[in-house]
Motif scaffolding. Structure first.
Motif, PDB file in Angstrom:
ATOM      1  N   LEU A  39      41.492 -90.730  39.124  1.00 40.69           N
ATOM      2  CA  LEU A  39      41.435 -89.704  40.168  1.00 40.69           C
ATOM      3  C   LEU A  39      40.988 -88.366  39.599  1.00 40.69           C
ATOM      4  O   LEU A  39      40.218 -87.637  40.237  1.00 40.69           O
ATOM      5  N   MET A  40      41.443 -88.036  38.396  1.00 39.31           N
ATOM      6  CA  MET A  40      41.027 -86.782  37.767  1.00 39.31           C
ATOM      7  C   MET A  40      39.534 -86.811  37.441  1.00 39.31           C
ATOM      8  O   MET A  40      38.839 -85.808  37.613  1.00 39.31           O
ATOM      9  N   ALA A  41      39.039 -87.938  36.969  1.00 38.09           N
ATOM     10  CA  ALA A  41      37.618 -88.055  36.658  1.00 38.09           C
ATOM     11  C   ALA A  41      36.776 -87.935  37.931  1.00 38.09           C
ATOM     12  O   ALA A  41      35.715 -87.296  37.918  1.00 38.09           O
ATOM     13  N   MET A  42      37.245 -88.522  39.015  1.00 32.71           N
ATOM     14  CA  MET A  42      36.528 -88.413  40.284  1.00 32.71           C
ATOM     15  C   MET A  42      36.506 -86.962  40.766  1.00 32.71           C
ATOM     16  O   MET A  42      35.467 -86.475  41.238  1.00 32.71           O
ATOM     17  N   ALA A  43      37.636 -86.271  40.652  1.00 33.75           N
ATOM     18  CA  ALA A  43      37.695 -84.872  41.072  1.00 33.75           C
ATOM     19  C   ALA A  43      36.784 -84.013  40.202  1.00 33.75           C
ATOM     20  O   ALA A  43      36.095 -83.123  40.712  1.00 33.75           O
ATOM     21  N   GLN A  44      36.763 -84.281  38.907  1.00 34.45           N
ATOM     22  CA  GLN A  44      35.895 -83.531  37.999  1.00 34.45           C
ATOM     23  C   GLN A  44      34.428 -83.765  38.353  1.00 34.45           C
ATOM     24  O   GLN A  44      33.630 -82.836  38.373  1.00 34.45           O
ATOM     25  N   GLY A  45      34.062 -85.002  38.631  1.00 32.70           N
ATOM     26  CA  GLY A  45      32.690 -85.321  39.012  1.00 32.70           C
ATOM     27  C   GLY A  45      32.289 -84.634  40.305  1.00 32.70           C
ATOM     28  O   GLY A  45      31.177 -84.113  40.418  1.00 32.70           O
ATOM     29  N   LEU A  46      33.195 -84.622  41.276  1.00 30.15           N
ATOM     30  CA  LEU A  46      32.911 -83.938  42.535  1.00 30.15           C
ATOM     31  C   LEU A  46      32.741 -82.439  42.299  1.00 30.15           C
ATOM     32  O   LEU A  46      31.832 -81.813  42.863  1.00 30.15           O
TER      33      LEU A  46
END
Length: 55
Positions: A39-46
Motif C-alpha cells: 500500500l505504501m508503494a502504491m501511494a508513493q507511485g501515485l
C-alpha cells in the motif's frame, strides 16, 4: 450473489483471519507487513505520478 452467501463468505474470512493470527502470529505479522509495504508503494507511485503531472 445472494445475501446468505455474502454473509457466509464474510464470516468465514473473519474466522480464518482470527485463526491465522492466533495460531500463526509470525506469519500473520509478515503478511500484514507485506500488505502495508504494498500500500505504501502504491501511494508513493501515485504521488510520483501526480508530481510528474504538475511539473
Amino acid at each position: 450473489m445472494p445475501v446468505f452467501v455474502k454473509k457466509l463468505l464474510t464470516w468465514g474470512s473473519v474466522a480464518f483471519l482470527i485463526y491465522f493470527m492466533a495460531f500463526r502470529p509470525d506469519g500473520a505479522a509478515q503478511l500484514f507487513k507485506a500488505i502495508g509495504g504494498l500500500l505504501m508503494a502504491m501511494a508513493q507511485g501515485l504521488g510520483d505520478f501526480l508530481t510528474g503531472l504538475m511539473t
